[in-house]
Every structure is written in C-alpha cells, then in structure tokens.
Design an enzyme around this catalytic site. Sequence first.
Site: not given
Ligand code: SAH
Length: 346
Positions: A117, A329, A90, A103, A114, A110
């Site tokens: 995510c 995301c 994406e 973006c 987390c 990944c």
């Molecule tokens: N792996 C990297 C970049 C990708 S995620 C990182 O962790 O920073 C980009 C951002 O979106 C990160 O800050 C991540 O924690 C956040 N993110 C992921 N899922 C999310 C969600 N459901 N709601 C809000 N932010 C989210």
Amino acid sequence: MTDLKSMNPAEMAAYFKELGEPAFRAGQVFQWLHRGARSFDEMTNLSKSLREKLKSSCTLCPPQVERRQVSALDGTIKYLWRLGDGNCIETVLMRYHHGNTVCISSQVGCRMGCAFCASTLGGKVRDLTAAEMLDQVLFTQLDSGLPVSNIVLMGIGEPLDNFDAVLRFLELVNSPEGLNIGMRHISLSTCGPTEKIDKLAEYQLQLTLSVSLHAPDDETRSRIMPVNRGVGVEQLFAACRRYFEKTGRRISYEYAMIDGVNDADWQADLLARHLKGTHGHVNLIPLNNVAESPLKPSRRVAAFQQRLESHGIPTTVRRKLGGDIDASCGQLRRKRLQEQQAGQAE
Ligand code: SAH
C-alpha cells in the site's frame, strides 16, 4: 478555536445556548455548514455581530483543490485536497450505475504498514477530524456538480485507528439535517484490529464492513500486513463472526491478488474453509502497482475466483476505475510529497 463543524446537532445547540443565542441559530449554522458554506460571512440569516463572534472563536477552513485528475476512461475524478495545516489527502469520486460513490481518507498517511500500500510509505502524520472527512464529501459534490449517494471509507488511513472521529463523521453524514446519507450506503474498510471490530459491533450500525484480508494463513498475512502479527487470522475471523452475530450485517472480505504470494489454490481452499457458514463475500482486487514495492499483480485472478466459487463462496472481482489517474490508495499524495521534496533539494 472551536471546531463547530465536527459537532452534532445536540452539541451545537449546547454551544449556542452558552453563547446566549436562541436554539434555532444552531440549526441554521448546522445547515449552512452541511451545505458547504466556505465562511461565516456567507451565513446571511445570522446577525453581523453573531457572525463576527463565530469568526473570532471558531475554525472554518474548507479544503483547497491542490490537484484534480479526471479519468478519460470512465470519468473517475481524483482530488488532492490541501487542508488548513498544509497537509494533503485524497478523495476519489467513482461513477457507478447505482449512483456516485465517494471514497474518502480518514487519516493523513497511515501507520499500519501493509507491504502493498502506497498510503503507509511515509507513516501516519495525523488523524483527520470529523469535519475534514465530511468536507471531502461536501466539496467533492460541490466541485464536481455530481450528487453523491454512497460513501466508502477506503482512502488513505485506517478508519478504526481514528475511531471516535470516524464514528462522529458517520453520525454527521447520516444526519437528516445534513447530507442524510443512509448507513446502508456507507462502507467502512479496515485492515482488522480485532478489538476495534468488537468495539464497532457495539454500535450496531447498518453500514457494510469490509475487512482487508489479503491472505488466509498467518505466515503470508503477517508478512504483508503487520497488523496480523500477534493476533492472527483465527482471531480475526472470530471477531468477524461476533460482528455478524451482533449486527446481522454480512462482511465483505477484500483480497488484493499478489503474484506468487497469496494466489495459490491452497490459499483459495483455506480461505473457503474459513468463510464457510459466515455469509461472507470475497471481493478480489487486481493489485495496483506501487513503484516502491516489489509485489506484482497476480495472473491467477480468474482461476482463484473459480476455485472459491467451487467451494460455494460468493466472489466478485473489483472493476478497475481511474487506471489512468493514479486513482488508488495514496499514490497522488505520495507523488506530491516527492515533488515537494525534490523542490526543496534543488
Ligand atoms: N486501512 C483500510 C482502508 C484503506 S485501504 C484498509 O486496510 O482496509 C483500501 C483497500 O485498498 C484495502 O483493502 C487495501 O488493502 C487495498 N489496497 C491497498 N493498496 C493496494 C494496492 N496496491 N492494490 C490493490 N489494493 C490495495
């Protein structure tokens, strides 16, 4: 097959020299590639025999638009691209008054795990090449007809887990003969593997580093972000301090607000204590709902912001864009995978 598009100008010059071609050919091909040429046949200032030679020895496989969603609310465009090997990733184009921001994804899936995510739910399939990252910028620009002035590495994947290709991508996109996007117009977001933050600091790039913090205490952070287990918040902040000292660039901390998990006053207080004197800035993100996750958006965003600000910590709340198009995301890729699985099951 050679991945010409992932080469920097010096490497391309060496490649053409080996082919017995004059040095200026490398410059011509670099320009064609960085303007988004879709085939070697388009490169009309090359001889037919050179084009044939390149076709037989180099890959040039631009991504195809698998799906395009345009937000009726704010004009955000989300692309689901199909790559040469059939994998999907994406890219999101956001329209801000300071310019259009794209973006991009850095991996297919990944492996960071987390809890909140969508990108990590199916694990990591593979790393993207530098060319595949560059293509997201080029073809988003070409397809939308909108010039891109800023890039954020905040899509699917952990950029520092694909370190070499990401660094190469930064070099390419920054190249005066290519898109020439300045480092100060680029942000890289990471969940924070500390040894990689130290490694990145060595390059002293002028980009903005965003650290996805999401909790100031080890118990909470390790629960929602496996990368924290065995390292810990103290060590993360120590790496961030070293990064700031080495690069002089302020770090921005991302903090997705999750109901009853990381939104208590004591957590704001602890966060402020960690950040005192670091010149860091906090970006609070209203959590996006992920269907598979029990975590819910916090109702305390404004209170948490006030509390941080009362400690003198600069804090912003991220404006939500593309709320009507699954713009965050990994949600669109995930939907596509589920549709494909359902299709196979029928
Ligand atoms: N792996 C990297 C970049 C990708 S995620 C990182 O962790 O920073 C980009 C951002 O979106 C990160 O800050 C991540 O924690 C956040 N993110 C992921 N899922 C999310 C969600 N459901 N709601 C809000 N932010 C989210």
